[in-house]
Design a protein around this motif. Structure first.
Motif, PDB file in Angstrom:
ATOM      1  N   LEU A 224      28.007-131.038   1.030  1.00  0.00           N
ATOM      2  CA  LEU A 224      27.958-130.932  -0.431  1.00  0.00           C
ATOM      3  C   LEU A 224      27.305-132.177  -1.025  1.00  0.00           C
ATOM      4  O   LEU A 224      26.463-132.078  -1.922  1.00  0.00           O
ATOM      5  CB  LEU A 224      29.366-130.742  -1.002  1.00  0.00           C
ATOM      6  N   ARG A 225      27.663-133.349  -0.514  1.00  0.00           N
ATOM      7  CA  ARG A 225      27.040-134.592  -0.980  1.00  0.00           C
ATOM      8  C   ARG A 225      25.535-134.539  -0.774  1.00  0.00           C
ATOM      9  O   ARG A 225      24.758-134.882  -1.659  1.00  0.00           O
ATOM     10  CB  ARG A 225      27.627-135.804  -0.248  1.00  0.00           C
ATOM     11  N   GLU A 226      25.128-134.046   0.376  1.00  0.00           N
ATOM     12  CA  GLU A 226      23.695-133.920   0.671  1.00  0.00           C
ATOM     13  C   GLU A 226      23.017-132.963  -0.311  1.00  0.00           C
ATOM     14  O   GLU A 226      21.913-133.223  -0.799  1.00  0.00           O
ATOM     15  CB  GLU A 226      23.510-133.427   2.109  1.00  0.00           C
TER      16      GLU A 226
ATOM     17  N   CYS B 267      22.327-141.018  -3.756  1.00  0.00           N
ATOM     18  CA  CYS B 267      23.619-141.068  -3.062  1.00  0.00           C
ATOM     19  C   CYS B 267      24.727-141.554  -3.991  1.00  0.00           C
ATOM     20  O   CYS B 267      25.826-140.989  -4.007  1.00  0.00           O
ATOM     21  CB  CYS B 267      23.527-141.946  -1.827  1.00  0.00           C
ATOM     22  N   ALA B 268      24.465-142.586  -4.777  1.00  0.00           N
ATOM     23  CA  ALA B 268      25.461-143.110  -5.708  1.00  0.00           C
ATOM     24  C   ALA B 268      25.824-142.063  -6.759  1.00  0.00           C
ATOM     25  O   ALA B 268      27.004-141.866  -7.079  1.00  0.00           O
ATOM     26  CB  ALA B 268      24.954-144.382  -6.373  1.00  0.00           C
ATOM     27  N   ALA B 269      24.829-141.355  -7.275  1.00  0.00           N
ATOM     28  CA  ALA B 269      25.094-140.326  -8.285  1.00  0.00           C
ATOM     29  C   ALA B 269      25.923-139.184  -7.688  1.00  0.00           C
ATOM     30  O   ALA B 269      26.843-138.672  -8.331  1.00  0.00           O
ATOM     31  CB  ALA B 269      23.782-139.796  -8.858  1.00  0.00           C
TER      32      ALA B 269
ATOM     33  N   VAL C   3      29.742-137.947  -8.832  1.00  0.00           N
ATOM     34  CA  VAL C   3      30.146-136.575  -9.159  1.00  0.00           C
ATOM     35  C   VAL C   3      31.297-136.126  -8.257  1.00  0.00           C
ATOM     36  O   VAL C   3      32.291-135.572  -8.732  1.00  0.00           O
ATOM     37  CB  VAL C   3      28.938-135.618  -9.065  1.00  0.00           C
ATOM     38  N   LEU C   4      31.171-136.389  -6.948  1.00  0.00           N
ATOM     39  CA  LEU C   4      32.234-135.984  -6.017  1.00  0.00           C
ATOM     40  C   LEU C   4      33.573-136.627  -6.371  1.00  0.00           C
ATOM     41  O   LEU C   4      34.619-135.984  -6.276  1.00  0.00           O
ATOM     42  CB  LEU C   4      31.862-136.353  -4.578  1.00  0.00           C
ATOM     43  N   GLY C   5      33.554-137.876  -6.773  1.00  0.00           N
ATOM     44  CA  GLY C   5      34.796-138.555  -7.120  1.00  0.00           C
ATOM     45  C   GLY C   5      35.273-138.266  -8.522  1.00  0.00           C
ATOM     46  O   GLY C   5      36.469-138.146  -8.773  1.00  0.00           O
TER      47      GLY C   5
ATOM     48  N   LEU D  54      23.311-136.628 -12.083  1.00  0.00           N
ATOM     49  CA  LEU D  54      22.451-136.366 -10.920  1.00  0.00           C
ATOM     50  C   LEU D  54      20.979-136.259 -11.290  1.00  0.00           C
ATOM     51  O   LEU D  54      20.136-136.089 -10.421  1.00  0.00           O
ATOM     52  CB  LEU D  54      22.902-135.071 -10.225  1.00  0.00           C
ATOM     53  N   ASP D  55      20.686-136.330 -12.581  1.00  0.00           N
ATOM     54  CA  ASP D  55      19.326-136.211 -13.080  1.00  0.00           C
ATOM     55  C   ASP D  55      18.698-134.894 -12.643  1.00  0.00           C
ATOM     56  O   ASP D  55      17.553-134.832 -12.170  1.00  0.00           O
ATOM     57  CB  ASP D  55      18.469-137.408 -12.600  1.00  0.00           C
ATOM     58  N   VAL D  56      19.484-133.812 -12.802  1.00  0.00           N
ATOM     59  CA  VAL D  56      19.011-132.472 -12.455  1.00  0.00           C
ATOM     60  C   VAL D  56      18.003-132.030 -13.512  1.00  0.00           C
ATOM     61  O   VAL D  56      18.319-132.085 -14.708  1.00  0.00           O
ATOM     62  CB  VAL D  56      20.200-131.476 -12.365  1.00  0.00           C
TER      63      VAL D  56
END
Length: 183
Positions: free
Chosen positions: A127-129, A141-143, A147-149, A178-180
């Motif tokens: 999911l992180r990937e 990765c930081a973004a 979100v995960l946390g 996440l800058d989607v």
């Protein structure tokens, strides 16, 4: 090394406990583990601290004090200045006390080792990937970790908020973090 430069047993206990709590979690670390890492007896450890809770309290005290200081700084700001100062101040606080934050969240890895959660760690990594768009840049990765946390904490802290409203805010905020494209 001069005799005065050697850390005290108390400091050694705190340093060892910090490392062990971060690696194995608070629950997963025994007083005997800490004493062994320091090279002292459990009785010697208990001479310096009343127990594991006392060690944890002393380890976290500087972070708690810094959090109080941030709170005081934010309370003095007007509505327009408080939000950016809160974002920067909180990020700075967490960065300064990374190990302490790891200790607070430290029991999560141990819990994920239980049979009921078999494979959850791998699912989370995938999911992180996906959240990074399969990018390995530090920014992505930081973004993704943000979100995960953050999403679970937002859900736990606002149980009475309508799920539809909360979902809308969380999706919009996560996409922005996440800058989607198109968010």
């Amino acid at each position: 090394m001069s005799r005065s430069a050697r850390p005290s047993t108390r400091e050694e206990i705190l340093a060892a406990a910090s490392r062990l709590f971060a690696a194995a979690g608070f629950k997963g670390t025994s007083l005997q583990d800490i004493a062994g890492a320091v090279g002292c007896s459990k009785a010697a450890l208990l001479y310096h601290f009343d127990g594991k809770d006392a060690i944890l309290a002393e380890l976290l005290a500087p972070a708690v004090e810094a959090f109080r200081a941030l709170d005081a700084r934010l309370a003095a700001l007007d509505d327009e200045a408080v939000r950016p100062a809160a974002v920067e101040g909180y990020v700075d606080l967490v960065l300064r006390f990374r190990r302490e934050v790891t200790v607070l969240y430290g029991d999560i890895p141990e819990l994920l080792q239980r049979p009921a959660f078999a494979g959850v760690h791998e699912l989370t990594e995938r999911l992180r990937e996906a959240l990074t768009g399969r990018s390995r840049t530090p920014q992505a990765c930081a973004a993704a970790l943000l979100v995960l946390g953050g999403v679970p904490v937002a859900c736990m802290e606002q149980p009475d908020v309508d799920a539809g409203e909360l979902r809308e805010v969380l999706v919009r905020s996560a996409a922005r973090a996440l800058d989607v494209p198109g968010s």
